[in-house]
Design a protein around this motif. Structure first.
Motif, mmCIF file in Angstrom:
data_model
loop_
_atom_site.group_PDB
_atom_site.id
_atom_site.type_symbol
_atom_site.label_atom_id
_atom_site.label_comp_id
_atom_site.label_asym_id
_atom_site.label_seq_id
_atom_site.Cartn_x
_atom_site.Cartn_y
_atom_site.Cartn_z
ATOM 1 N N LYS A 289 30.199 -75.937 99.236
ATOM 2 C CA LYS A 289 29.340 -74.757 99.130
ATOM 3 C C LYS A 289 28.692 -74.713 97.740
ATOM 4 N N GLU A 290 29.500 -74.994 96.723
ATOM 5 C CA GLU A 290 28.959 -74.992 95.351
ATOM 6 C C GLU A 290 27.881 -76.059 95.211
ATOM 7 N N HIS A 293 24.708 -75.162 96.993
ATOM 8 C CA HIS A 293 24.040 -74.111 96.223
ATOM 9 C C HIS A 293 23.309 -74.716 95.021
ATOM 10 N N SER A 297 19.332 -74.693 94.031
ATOM 11 C CA SER A 297 18.810 -74.136 92.783
ATOM 12 C C SER A 297 18.350 -75.223 91.822
#
Ligand code: AMP
Ligand code: ZN
Ligand code: FE
Ligand code: FE
Length: 299
Positions: A289-290, A293, A297
C-alpha cells in the motif's frame, strides 16, 4: 458469525492474506460475493482480486467489502509478451475507473475475441465437435479464455481435465494454440502505473528461462518500474520461495504472494493457503500500500 466475532477470530489466529485470486469475471468459478464470503469463513483478512485483463469484478467486491472485515485490494493480472513460457504482471491498488487502463484492456479483449474464433476453428478442424455457444456457456461474465475452451471440451466429453486440454491442445505450441494481442512487460508496467498501481511480476518460474537470464530480465524490469516479485505462490517449492526471496531482496523488490485461486477447477488449491502450506506474510500488504501510494505521488 458477526463482524465482531470475525474480528476476534482474526485477532487470535495467524493472519492470512491472499493477493492473487480470480473470479467469474475471468477464469475463476466464484463470483466476487462468493469469494468474499469464503474469505470471511476462512479467516482471511485481505484479498486482492486479480482477474485476467479485466477489472469487471472490482466495483462489486469493493462495495461488498464495505460491510466486511476483509480488506479488498483492487487488482488485475495482465499477460505480457513472452517468447517461451508465460509472463504475467499483476497490478495492485489500481484505479479501476482509469480511462487509460480501460481503453488499453479493451484492445486486449478485442484480440482475445479474434483469437477465440480462431481456436474454435482449429478445434473443429481437428475433429472436435464444439460450438461457440458451448464456450460461452462455460465462461463467466467478462473475459473468455482458453480455460473456458478446456471446460467446454470437458463438458462435451472430449477430454478429462483442464490440464489435459492444455497439455494436448491449448498450451503454447499445441495444435489449437493461437497467439493473441499482448502488451510487452514494460507496457504492462506503464499501464499499471498510469492507473496508479504497483506492478508485480507474477509466478516468475512460468517464464521458463535459465536463472541467470531470468534474474537479468527481472533486473531490467525493475529499472522500468517493476515494484515487486510474487515470491510466495502456491506452486512454488520451498527452494523456489527461498531463491526468489533472495533475488527480490537483492534487487530491492517487494516480495508479494497469493494462491492464484481459480475455484472449482482446482479443488486441491484453497483460498489463502494454496495446497495447504502457503503463508503469505500479512506485513506485505502494508508495504504494498505504501509503495503504491509512493508510485502515485511520484516519490
Ligand atoms: P488465456 O488467458 O486465454 O491465454 O489462458 C491462460 C490461462 O489459462 C492462465 O492464466 C491459466 O489460468 C490457465 N492455464 C494455463 N495453462 C494451464 C494448464 N496447463 N492447466 C490449466 N490451466 C492453465
Ligand atoms: Zn487464470
Ligand atoms: Fe497468472
Ligand atoms: Fe492468475
Amino acid at each position: 458469525m458477526t463482524v465482531e466475532d470475525r474480528s476476534y477470530t482474526k485477532f487470535c489466529e495467524i493472519v492470512v492474506i491472499d493477493l492473487h485470486v480470480h473470479s467469474v469475471y475471468s477464469d475463476g468459478s466464484y463470483t466476487p460475493a462468493e469469494l468474499l464470503s469464503m474469505a470471511e469463513d476462512r479467516g482471511i483478512t485481505a484479498l486482492a482480486l486479480t482477474d485476467h485483463d479485466t477489472v469487471g469484478g472490482v466495483p462489486e467486491l469493493l462495495e461488498l467489502a464495505e460491510k466486511s472485515v476483509v480488506e479488498v485490494v483492487p487488482g488485475i493480472e495482465l499477460s505480457a509478451e513472452c517468447r517461451r513460457g508465460t509472463m504475467h504482471i499483476l497490478g495492485y491498488f489500481i484505479d479501476h475507473t482509469c480511462d487509460i487502463l480501460l481503453d488499453k484492456i479493451e484492445k486486449v479483449r478485442t484480440g482475445r475475441a479474434e483469437r477465440n474464433l480462431e481456436i474454435l476453428k482449429r478445434l473443429n478442424k481437428l475433429g472436435f465437435v464444439l460450438m461457440w455457444s458451448d464456450v460461452v456457456e462455460s465462461a463467466g461474465c467478462d473475459v473468455v479464455g482458453r480455460p473456458h475452451f478446456a471446460d467446454a471440451l470437458m463438458k462435451r466429453g472430449h477430454i478429462k481435465s483442464r490440464k489435459e486440454a492444455f497439455d494436448i491442445l491449448l498450451g503454447k505450441g499445441k495444435a489449437a494454440y493461437v497467439e493473441r494481442y499482448r502488451y510487452t512487460a514494460v507496457e504492462c508496467i506503464e499501464l499499471i502505473h498510469a492507473a496508479g498501481g504497483m506492478a508485480v511480476l507474477a509466478h516468475p518460474a512460468t517464464i521458463q528461462m535459465p536463472d541467470d537470464q531470468l534474474k537479468g530480465l527481472i533486473r531490467g524490469l525493475k529499472q522500468c518500474g517493476l515494484g515487486g516479485l510474487e515470491v510466495y505462490y502456491a506452486e512454488h517449492k520451498p527452494e523456489n520461495i527461498r531463491k526468489f526471496k533472495r533475488w527480490a531482496d537483492e534487487l530491492e523488490l517487494l516480495c508479494t504472494g497469493g494462491t492464484d485461486f481459480h475455484g472449482a477447477c482446482t479443488p486441491d488449491l484453497k483460498l489463502g493457503s494454496g495446497f495447504g502450506n502457503l503463508h503469505v506474510p500479512d506485513e506485505i500488504l502494508v508495504r504494498l500500500k505504501e509503495a503504491a501510494h509512493r508510485s502515485v505521488s511520484g516519490g
